[in-house]
Design a protein around this motif. Structure first.
Motif, PDB file in Angstrom:
ATOM      1  N   GLY A 453       0.820  -1.216   0.000  1.00  0.00           N
ATOM      2  CA  GLY A 453       0.000   0.000   0.000  1.00  0.00           C
ATOM      3  C   GLY A 453       0.845   1.254   0.000  1.00  0.00           C
ATOM      4  N   SER A 454       1.974   1.204   0.700  1.00  0.00           N
ATOM      5  CA  SER A 454       2.877   2.364   0.726  1.00  0.00           C
ATOM      6  C   SER A 454       3.432   2.649  -0.664  1.00  0.00           C
ATOM      7  CB  SER A 454       4.019   2.107   1.714  1.00  0.00           C
ATOM      8  OG  SER A 454       4.947   3.157   1.689  1.00  0.00           O
ATOM      9  N   ALA A 455       3.758   1.582  -1.424  1.00  0.00           N
ATOM     10  CA  ALA A 455       4.250   1.782  -2.795  1.00  0.00           C
ATOM     11  C   ALA A 455       3.166   2.439  -3.661  1.00  0.00           C
ATOM     12  CB  ALA A 455       4.677   0.445  -3.394  1.00  0.00           C
ATOM     13  N   ALA A 456       1.901   1.946  -3.502  1.00  0.00           N
ATOM     14  CA  ALA A 456       0.797   2.561  -4.252  1.00  0.00           C
ATOM     15  C   ALA A 456       0.597   4.011  -3.839  1.00  0.00           C
ATOM     16  CB  ALA A 456      -0.492   1.761  -4.028  1.00  0.00           C
ATOM     17  N   PHE A 457       0.758   4.266  -2.508  1.00  0.00           N
ATOM     18  CA  PHE A 457       0.630   5.636  -2.011  1.00  0.00           C
ATOM     19  C   PHE A 457       1.703   6.532  -2.628  1.00  0.00           C
ATOM     20  CE2 PHE A 457       1.902   8.754   1.305  1.00  0.00           C
ATOM     21  CZ  PHE A 457       0.757   9.531   1.281  1.00  0.00           C
ATOM     22  N   LYS A 458       2.920   5.968  -2.777  1.00  0.00           N
ATOM     23  CA  LYS A 458       4.012   6.730  -3.395  1.00  0.00           C
ATOM     24  C   LYS A 458       3.660   7.074  -4.847  1.00  0.00           C
ATOM     25  CE  LYS A 458       7.561   4.676  -5.039  1.00  0.00           C
ATOM     26  NZ  LYS A 458       8.795   3.894  -5.263  1.00  0.00           N
ATOM     27  N   ASP A 459       3.143   6.076  -5.588  1.00  0.00           N
ATOM     28  CA  ASP A 459       2.764   6.350  -6.981  1.00  0.00           C
ATOM     29  C   ASP A 459       1.648   7.391  -7.049  1.00  0.00           C
ATOM     30  OD1 ASP A 459       4.631   4.500  -7.753  1.00  0.00           O
ATOM     31  OD2 ASP A 459       3.170   2.842  -7.911  1.00  0.00           O
ATOM     32  N   GLY A 460       0.667   7.274  -6.139  1.00  0.00           N
ATOM     33  CA  GLY A 460      -0.453   8.225  -6.135  1.00  0.00           C
ATOM     34  C   GLY A 460      -0.001   9.635  -5.841  1.00  0.00           C
ATOM     35  N   THR A 461       0.926   9.784  -4.893  1.00  0.00           N
ATOM     36  CA  THR A 461       1.414  11.131  -4.586  1.00  0.00           C
ATOM     37  C   THR A 461       2.179  11.712  -5.774  1.00  0.00           C
ATOM     38  OG1 THR A 461       3.359  10.122  -3.530  1.00  0.00           O
ATOM     39  CG2 THR A 461       1.522  10.766  -2.101  1.00  0.00           C
ATOM     40  N   ALA A 462       2.864  10.829  -6.525  1.00  0.00           N
ATOM     41  CA  ALA A 462       3.564  11.318  -7.720  1.00  0.00           C
ATOM     42  C   ALA A 462       2.561  11.835  -8.756  1.00  0.00           C
ATOM     43  CB  ALA A 462       4.431  10.209  -8.303  1.00  0.00           C
ATOM     44  N   GLN A 463       1.460  11.040  -8.955  1.00  0.00           N
ATOM     45  CA  GLN A 463       0.428  11.486  -9.895  1.00  0.00           C
ATOM     46  C   GLN A 463      -0.243  12.772  -9.401  1.00  0.00           C
ATOM     47  OE1 GLN A 463      -2.230   8.204 -10.344  1.00  0.00           O
ATOM     48  NE2 GLN A 463      -0.745   6.888 -11.395  1.00  0.00           N
ATOM     49  N   LEU A 464      -0.474  12.827  -8.083  1.00  0.00           N
ATOM     50  CA  LEU A 464      -1.082  14.021  -7.514  1.00  0.00           C
ATOM     51  C   LEU A 464      -0.187  15.238  -7.717  1.00  0.00           C
ATOM     52  CD1 LEU A 464      -3.513  15.066  -5.924  1.00  0.00           C
ATOM     53  CD2 LEU A 464      -2.289  14.556  -3.815  1.00  0.00           C
ATOM     54  N   LYS A 465       1.107  15.014  -7.607  1.00  0.00           N
ATOM     55  CA  LYS A 465       2.070  16.096  -7.838  1.00  0.00           C
ATOM     56  C   LYS A 465       1.972  16.588  -9.286  1.00  0.00           C
ATOM     57  CE  LYS A 465       7.052  16.961  -8.102  1.00  0.00           C
ATOM     58  NZ  LYS A 465       8.387  16.368  -7.962  1.00  0.00           N
ATOM     59  N   ASP A 466       1.925  15.624 -10.237  1.00  0.00           N
ATOM     60  CA  ASP A 466       1.805  16.017 -11.652  1.00  0.00           C
ATOM     61  C   ASP A 466       0.520  16.803 -11.893  1.00  0.00           C
ATOM     62  OD1 ASP A 466       4.180  14.728 -12.130  1.00  0.00           O
ATOM     63  OD2 ASP A 466       3.232  12.855 -12.816  1.00  0.00           O
TER      64      ASP A 466
END
Length: 721
Positions: A453-466
């Motif tokens: 879940g933490s890895a998915a959270f990391k990907d989501g925050t990257a998308q949110l940043k974009d």
């Protein structure tokens, strides 16, 4: 001798009063045609003020944008000032009556809605302003044509006035638009300020999300480390006893959470209980609703049965009506035909027949409607029963749910009691530590899931940043656009407010096009324009009448040959033709004061024209006698229609147009136009050359005739001499 024969011809004219007086009279024939006609029609438009025209003003006025419009009265005032015609302002009844009685040549009516129609320009279906123009064409056709020209001028004047009024209103709206754009510019400035704040906020969000993305990477790394540690925890769970002090703190926390969970269970139990009571109330009410619906269904079935019986009875009534009609028809047939009683009975019978037929039809429709209502109520009752069954099942389920909630509450109480016991008997923590060793395995699995879940959270925050970056860019664009909007609205308001309209502006918009009538070869009046036509006509008629009063064939003596015979006659005719031309020219200059481009050439061309017609008449009358005059009259008629002296050649029928090239008046009219108006002397000489060809041909023909006649009549006399 030729001269002696000419002298004889001349003396025969001068000594014979019966011949001299008619010849003198004929000299003035061209004057009667050219002078009198041209004098009468020299400038008819100069006398339009004497032409009586009736004006009927029915306009009631109107209101437009707070301004009173009285276009009918304004038009009347302009007509009074214009003096174009002898306007008579009368009422409608009097005007039309006097128009029919030929007191007026035309009538102009201003309708009652004249001004009100002018206010409909901005409506979905604007109405045009109408003027009623009524000429009495049988009284004088040309006056009606002149009136149409005048009515067009009036129409143009009214259109300009209306457009001027609308232009003034439009510029008022432009001023209002400038104020609105100024307010919009202020609003856009506020939007720009808000966009600037939004731009700054989105940039801050982007920065924070960038930081969150960075921290999520660190968090993911930490979770990985924790996951690895949890695996070590499985092996080192036996050392947990050393950290029982720390476990005590976790136990306290767990106890607090247990208390909160208990409170939540109690609230849930209360809600389930209320739901159960509500379902019970609904369940109690539904049987009554279902029973009521069943009663309505029974009533609907009864109604349907009654309606069907009514339909059957109506059909019976209709059948009985047919029998009654047959019997009554027999009785009616005994009454006198077309008698009032028979007509009245037949009308009543037809109405009764129609009514019973309509009653039967209505009964059928009501019966069908009753059946449909009964069917629909049955469907409704079935649905209500299904609803009742569902509510019963919900009520049962709510009871089970309430029971389960009670069990959960009981278990929670027991858990709470156990926690209390755990707190009291912390000595038993060793046994719990063994259990913790088993639970640490589970913890390791949960931490593995947490790492995923933490890895998915990391990907989501990257998308949110974009996404935040795109929002920041969009807000920057919004800021720039709002700034440009505010600027453009301000510019538009300045430009709109810079429009300074005045009466000259309104007048320009009402009549933006000004026509400069720059004429070439200007013709000052009708008389000058028609002079080529009437002058040619007068000289032709003068030559034709001359053939009546002067003998063109019989010689005054015995001619020596055909040439002397021709010369003696031609010199007399030529002299008379030249005198006719000079008299006509003199009248044109002195009496009518015509202006020409060249006086000598005008006189010269008039003489050439007269000689052309003299030679034409001499040829046909000498050669054919009285039938020759008839031919000359036919030629005159053709010349009147094809010489382009009145209407352009292109406006006459196509089959007549080619004829003009073979008739001399076509060239006399063209030549006179050149020397009087255009000043195109080369064109005049071109027409002189063509007329010279006509002269030569007619002279040659006449000489040929005289030569032949001389051989027949005077050959013996010539030999004896």
């Amino acid at each position: 001798m030729r001269e002696s024969l000419f002298k004889k011809e001349l003396l025969s004219v001068l000594r014979n009063k019966k011949l001299l007086i008619p010849i003198i009279a004929v000299l003035f024939i061209p004057v009667l045609y050219s002078g009198m006609f041209l004098w009468a029609f020299w400038d008819p438009y100069d006398h339009l003020a004497d032409l009586p025209v009736a004006i009927v003003n029915q306009d009631k006025g109107a209101d437009f944008e707070g301004k009173e419009l009285q276009l009918g009265n304004e038009l009347v005032d302009k007509l009074k000032e214009s003096g174009d015609f002898n306007f008579k302002f009368v009422n409608k009844e009097e005007g039309y009556k006097d128009l029919k009685n030929q007191k007026y040549y035309m009538l102009i009516e201003i309708p009652s809605e004249f001004s009100s129609n002018a206010t409909t320009l901005l409506d979905d279906h604007p109405e045009k302003l109408k003027l009623v123009y009524v000429p009495n064409e049988s009284y004088n056709f040309l006056s009606s044509q002149i009136g149409e020209t005048a009515i067009e001028k009036i129409k143009s004047s009214i259109s300009e006035k209306i457009t001027e009024t609308y232009a003034e209103t439009m510029f008022d709206k432009v001023t209002e638009l400038a104020d609105g754009m100024g307010q919009a510019s202020d609003g856009a400035s506020k939007i720009n300020d808000g966009a600037a704040e939004l731009k700054d906020g989105s940039s801050l969000i982007y920065d924070k999300l960038s930081l969150l993305a960075d921290k999520s990477i660190e968090f993911n790394d930490g979770v990985g480390k924790i996951n690895n540690g949890s695996k070590e925890l499985v092996a080192g769970s036996k050392t947990l006893a050393d950290g029982l002090g720390q476990l005590q703190e976790g136990q306290n926390t767990l106890k607090s959470a247990s208390d909160q969970l208990k409170a939540g269970h109690e609230q849930m139990a209360a809600g389930i209980h209320q739901t159960k009571e509500g379902l019970g109330a609904v369940n109690e009410k539904l049987p009554a609703v279902v029973a009521g619906t069943e009663q309505i269904g029974a009533g609907a079935k009864t109604l349907s049965t009654s309606l069907q019986q009514w339909q059957s009875e109506a059909q019976k009534v209709n059948g009985g009506m047919a029998v009654l009609q047959e019997k009554l028809q027999g009785l009616i047939g005994q009454l006198p035909e077309n008698s009032p009683e028979r007509l009245e009975l037949e009308g009543a019978l037809n109405q009764l027949k129609t009514g019973t037929a309509e009653l039967a039809g209505a009964a059928g429709q009501l019966a069908n409607g009753g059946n449909e209502i009964a069917a629909k109520i049955g469907e409704l009752n079935t649905g209500q029963k299904q609803l009742q069954q569902g509510v019963n099942e919900l009520a049962k389920g709510s009871e089970k749910l309430e029971s389960g909630a009670q069990e959960i509450s009981k278990g929670q109480n027991e858990f709470q009691a156990g926690m209390n016991t755990f707190s009291e008997k912390f000595a038993d923590a060793k046994a719990g530590a063994d259990q913790l060793a088993n639970g640490s395995t589970v913890l390791a699995g949960g931490l593995g899931q947490l790492q995923d879940g933490s890895a998915a959270f990391k990907d989501g925050t990257a998308q949110l940043k974009d996404g935040a970056g795109k929002i920041a860019d969009g807000n920057a664009t919004l800021y720039d656009g709002s700034e440009e909007l505010a600027s453009k609205l301000a510019d538009g308001a300045d430009k709109a407010s810079s429009v300074n309209a005045n009466d000259d502006t309104f007048s320009m918009m009402a009549g933006p096009v000004k026509v400069d009538n720059e004429k070439i070869n200007k013709v000052p009046n009708y008389g000058t324009g028609f002079a080529p036509y009437f002058l040619s006509l007068g000289l032709f008629v003068g030559a034709l009448l001359l053939s009546i009063v002067f003998p063109l064939r019989e010689p005054a003596g015995v001619p020596k040959n055909g040439m002397s015979w021709f010369t003696s006659k031609f010199l007399i005719l030529m002299g008379i033709g030249i005198i006719q031309a000079l008299i006509s020219v003199l009248i044109m200059f002195v009496g009518l004061k015509i202006e020409v481009q060249s006086v000598p050439l005008f006189i010269f061309f008039a003489i050439i024209t007269s000689l052309t017609f003299i030679t034409l008449i001499q040829f046909f009358v000498t050669t054919f006698g009285d039938p020759g005059r008839f031919i000359a009259i036919i030629i005159l008629i053709l010349q009147l229609t094809t010489s382009a002296g009145t209407f352009p050649l292109e406006l006459i029928p196509n089959f007549l147009q080619p004829i003009s090239a073979f008739l001399p008046m076509t060239y006399t009219v063209s030549g006179f136009k050149a020397v009087i108006s255009s000043g195109d002397f080369s064109f005049m000489w071109h027409n002189v050359g063509i007329l010279a060809i006509f002269i030569v041909l007619f002279i040659a023909g006449t000489i040929t005739f005289f030569t032949g006649m001389h051989k027949k009549r005077f050959a013996a006399a010539a030999v004896s001499e």
